[in-house]
Design a protein around this motif. Structure first.
Motif, mmCIF file in Angstrom:
data_model
loop_
_atom_site.group_PDB
_atom_site.id
_atom_site.type_symbol
_atom_site.label_atom_id
_atom_site.label_comp_id
_atom_site.label_asym_id
_atom_site.label_seq_id
_atom_site.Cartn_x
_atom_site.Cartn_y
_atom_site.Cartn_z
ATOM 1 N N SER A 1 -7.936 -1.573 9.229
ATOM 2 C CA SER A 1 -9.258 -0.995 9.419
ATOM 3 C C SER A 1 -10.245 -1.593 8.422
ATOM 4 C CB SER A 1 -9.195 0.529 9.249
ATOM 5 O OG SER A 1 -8.721 0.858 7.966
ATOM 6 N N ILE A 2 -11.485 -1.686 8.843
ATOM 7 C CA ILE A 2 -12.553 -2.224 8.018
ATOM 8 C C ILE A 2 -13.419 -1.060 7.525
ATOM 9 C CG2 ILE A 2 -14.542 -3.779 7.996
ATOM 10 C CD1 ILE A 2 -13.220 -5.340 10.225
ATOM 11 N N ASN A 3 -13.754 -1.116 6.260
ATOM 12 C CA ASN A 3 -14.583 -0.060 5.669
ATOM 13 C C ASN A 3 -13.955 1.319 5.845
ATOM 14 O OD1 ASN A 3 -16.517 -1.986 4.913
ATOM 15 N ND2 ASN A 3 -17.573 -1.815 6.888
ATOM 16 N N LYS A 4 -12.624 1.341 5.797
ATOM 17 C CA LYS A 4 -11.866 2.596 5.877
ATOM 18 C C LYS A 4 -12.094 3.356 7.171
ATOM 19 C CE LYS A 4 -11.756 3.194 0.841
ATOM 20 N NZ LYS A 4 -12.020 4.105 -0.289
ATOM 21 N N VAL A 5 -12.481 2.623 8.240
ATOM 22 C CA VAL A 5 -12.622 3.255 9.554
ATOM 23 C C VAL A 5 -11.240 3.317 10.199
ATOM 24 C CG1 VAL A 5 -13.652 3.079 11.836
ATOM 25 C CG2 VAL A 5 -14.960 2.397 9.812
ATOM 26 N N PRO A 6 -10.805 4.484 10.621
ATOM 27 C CA PRO A 6 -9.455 4.604 11.198
ATOM 28 C C PRO A 6 -9.308 3.738 12.445
ATOM 29 C CG PRO A 6 -10.387 6.769 10.701
ATOM 30 C CD PRO A 6 -11.502 5.782 10.553
ATOM 31 N N VAL A 7 -8.130 3.140 12.587
ATOM 32 C CA VAL A 7 -7.839 2.355 13.782
ATOM 33 C C VAL A 7 -7.644 3.293 14.971
ATOM 34 C CG1 VAL A 7 -6.195 0.764 14.850
ATOM 35 C CG2 VAL A 7 -6.793 0.505 12.432
ATOM 36 N N ARG A 8 -8.292 2.979 16.076
ATOM 37 C CA ARG A 8 -8.202 3.833 17.262
ATOM 38 C C ARG A 8 -7.052 3.369 18.142
ATOM 39 N NH1 ARG A 8 -13.393 3.962 20.502
ATOM 40 N NH2 ARG A 8 -12.547 5.936 21.243
ATOM 41 N N THR A 9 -6.213 4.303 18.536
ATOM 42 C CA THR A 9 -5.098 3.999 19.416
ATOM 43 C C THR A 9 -5.600 3.879 20.859
ATOM 44 O OG1 THR A 9 -4.596 6.314 19.858
ATOM 45 C CG2 THR A 9 -3.575 5.300 17.909
ATOM 46 N N ILE A 10 -4.718 3.418 21.735
ATOM 47 C CA ILE A 10 -5.073 3.355 23.155
ATOM 48 C C ILE A 10 -5.414 4.740 23.671
ATOM 49 C CG2 ILE A 10 -4.211 2.813 25.467
ATOM 50 C CD1 ILE A 10 -2.488 0.651 24.271
ATOM 51 N N ASN A 11 -4.658 5.737 23.217
ATOM 52 C CA ASN A 11 -4.921 7.117 23.646
ATOM 53 C C ASN A 11 -6.304 7.578 23.200
ATOM 54 O OD1 ASN A 11 -4.468 9.630 24.736
ATOM 55 N ND2 ASN A 11 -3.317 10.396 22.981
ATOM 56 N N ASP A 12 -6.699 7.227 21.987
ATOM 57 C CA ASP A 12 -8.027 7.602 21.492
ATOM 58 C C ASP A 12 -9.124 7.004 22.364
ATOM 59 O OD1 ASP A 12 -6.889 8.973 19.367
ATOM 60 O OD2 ASP A 12 -6.944 7.221 18.030
ATOM 61 N N ARG A 13 -8.909 5.770 22.815
ATOM 62 C CA ARG A 13 -9.946 5.065 23.557
ATOM 63 C C ARG A 13 -10.047 5.502 25.017
ATOM 64 N NH1 ARG A 13 -7.994 -0.775 22.491
ATOM 65 N NH2 ARG A 13 -6.246 0.185 21.400
ATOM 66 N N LEU A 14 -8.937 5.969 25.605
ATOM 67 C CA LEU A 14 -8.923 6.248 27.038
ATOM 68 C C LEU A 14 -8.976 7.730 27.391
ATOM 69 C CD1 LEU A 14 -6.335 3.606 28.264
ATOM 70 C CD2 LEU A 14 -8.807 3.409 28.120
ATOM 71 N N ALA A 15 -8.664 8.604 26.456
ATOM 72 C CA ALA A 15 -8.729 10.039 26.729
ATOM 73 C C ALA A 15 -10.162 10.431 27.086
ATOM 74 C CB ALA A 15 -8.238 10.810 25.504
ATOM 75 N N PRO A 16 -10.357 11.444 27.935
ATOM 76 C CA PRO A 16 -9.363 12.380 28.457
ATOM 77 C C PRO A 16 -8.770 11.955 29.806
ATOM 78 C CG PRO A 16 -11.535 13.131 29.083
ATOM 79 C CD PRO A 16 -11.735 11.846 28.308
ATOM 80 N N TYR A 17 -8.984 10.720 30.220
ATOM 81 C CA TYR A 17 -8.520 10.301 31.542
ATOM 82 C C TYR A 17 -7.115 9.729 31.467
ATOM 83 C CZ TYR A 17 -13.369 11.128 32.633
ATOM 84 O OH TYR A 17 -14.596 11.722 32.785
ATOM 85 N N SER A 18 -6.323 10.022 32.490
ATOM 86 C CA SER A 18 -4.918 9.617 32.505
ATOM 87 C C SER A 18 -4.602 8.642 33.633
ATOM 88 C CB SER A 18 -4.013 10.858 32.640
ATOM 89 O OG SER A 18 -4.245 11.511 33.880
ATOM 90 N N CYS A 19 -5.606 8.224 34.388
ATOM 91 C CA CYS A 19 -5.383 7.281 35.481
ATOM 92 C C CYS A 19 -6.628 6.427 35.659
ATOM 93 C CB CYS A 19 -5.052 8.029 36.780
ATOM 94 S SG CYS A 19 -4.711 6.935 38.181
#
Length: 318
Positions: free
Chosen positions: A214-232
Motif C-alpha cells: 500500500s502507498i501512503n498507508k492506504v489499505p490494499v483493497r481485496t477483490i471482495n472490497d471492489r465488487l461488493a455488494p454484487y455477487s454476479c
C-alpha cells in the motif's frame, strides 16, 4: 489398383476439441465432433430445423490448475448453433503438480518442470461463423473456488456482416454457502469479435488480488472490497441481423433509465455500449444474486425463442 486411403485426421491434444456444423437440407448436422479429456461434448437431438444444440462439459464437474481447454468451432451458413453447459463451470484451486490429463504439451510449447510450477486453468475457444450462420453461446456462469486462477480467451471470426452471434460471459462470486465470496486469486477473460477481418469489439475483464504494498498507508483493497455488494457479473455481446430487434429494444429501454443517487444499491445494474459497427452492442450486468441476473437475461433475450424454440431457450435460462 489404386489404394484408397482417407486423409489423416489431425491429432487432438489433451483438453482439445473440434466442432463443425453444416447444413444438410433443412437439418443442421455435425460433420465433426471430437474432444479429449477433460473436455467432453454432447449433442442431443432436437426437432428444430437448422438448429443444433451442443453441451460443453468437463469430467469431474470442473477444471483444476493445469487444465488447458482448446476448442475450435465452425458454424456453416444457414445453421444455428446453441452452446450450453450443465451447471456452472467450476474452477478449482491451482495445484503445483500438473494433471495427467495435461501431461502432453501442445506443439511448440516450452518444456516446464511442473513439479515446481503452479499453473492457472486456461480455456481458449475459437469460433468461425459463415455468412448467414448464427452462434448462440449461452453457458452457465463460471464459479471460481478459493485460490483459483482462471484465464479465458474467446475469439469470434464472422466472415460476413450477415452472420450473427450472442455471447454470454458471466461469473459468480464463488461458493457463498461455505463463506467463499470473491476468494479466488485471478480471473481473466477476453472476448474479441472480428467481422470480415476487422475487429469490431474487444472486451476484457481482469480480477486480480493486489500484490503490491500500500502507498501512503492506504489499505490494499481485496477483490471482495471492489465488487461488493454484487455477487454476479455478466457480459452479453450481440451482433448481426438476427438480434437486431433485441438490440433496438434494449437501446430504447436503456435510454429511459434515470440516473440518481440512492442510499442502497439496487438489486441489479446494467449498461449498454454500442459497437463501432451499428450492428452490435455490449451489455454489462451486475446483480446481488445469480438468479436475479439469470431472470433478467432471460427476459431481455426472449426474442431468441423465435429462432431456437421455447424448449431449447428454457434450457439456457431455466
Amino acid at each position: 489398383m489404386r489404394s484408397l486411403r482417407s486423409a489423416p485426421i489431425p491429432r487432438i491434444h489433451a483438453g482439445g476439441g473440434r466442432v463443425s456444423l453444416i447444413s444438410y437440407g433443412s437439418t443442421a448436422v455435425f460433420s465433426e465432433l471430437a474432444s479429449t479429456y477433460p473436455l467432453k461434448l454432447l449433442a442431443p437431438r432436437i426437432t428444430r430445423d437448422r438448429v443444433a444444440v451442443l453441451y460443453l462439459l468437463t469430467y469431474g464437474g470442473g477444471l483444476v490448475g493445469g487444465d488447458e481447454i482448446q476448442l475450435t468451432v465452425n458454424v456453416d451458413s444457414r445453421t444455428v448453433l446453441v452452446m450450453l453447459s450443465q451447471g456452472s463451470t467450476k474452477v478449482f484451486k491451482v495445484r503445483s503438480v500438473k494433471r495427467l490429463a495435461s501431461v502432453r504439451p501442445s506443439p511448440g510449447s516450452p518444456v516446464i518442470d511442473h513439479q515446481l510450477t503452479t499453473k492457472a486453468t486456461m480455456q481458449n475457444l475459437s469460433f468461425t461463423i459463415a455468412a448467414g450462420g448464427t452462434l448462440l453461446l449461452l453457458p452457465d456462469p463460471v464459479t471460481c473456488f478459493r485460490s483459483a486462477s482462471y484465464n479465458q480467451t474467446q475469439t469470434f471470426q464472422l466472415s460476413s456482416q450477415n452472420a450473427s452471434i450472442v455471447v454470454l460471459d458471466w461469473l459468480t462470486s464463488g461458493r457463498m454457502s461455505i463463506g467463499e465470496e470473491w476468494a479466488f486469486s485471478r480471473y481473466y477473460s477476453v472476448n474479441e469479435v472480428w467481422v470480415e477481418g476487422k475487429r469490431v469489439a474487444r472486451d476484457v475483464m481482469l480480477l486480480d488480488e493486489e500484490q503490491v504494498e500500500s502507498i501512503n498507508k492506504v489499505p490494499v483493497r481485496t477483490i471482495n472490497d471492489r465488487l461488493a455488494p454484487y455477487s454476479c457479473y455478466a457480459t452479453v455481446i450481440l451482433y448481426g441481423p438476427l438480434v437486431e430487434s433485441i438490440i433496438l429494444r434494449l437501446t430504447a429501454s436503456y435510454s429511459r433509465i434515470s440516473i440518481f443517487k440512492t442510499k442502497v444499491p439496487g438489486d441489479i445494474l446494467w449498461s449498454l455500449s454500442p459497437m463501432t459497427s451499428d450492428s452490435g452492442a455490449i451489455v454489462r450486468v451486475a446483480g446481488k444474486e445469480t438468479e436475479t441476473v439469470r431472470r433478467w437475461l432471460g427476459q431481455c433475450l426472449e426474442g431468441l425463442q423465435d429462432v431456437i424454440g421455447r424448449e431449447v431457450y428454457q434450457k439456457a435460462f431455466q
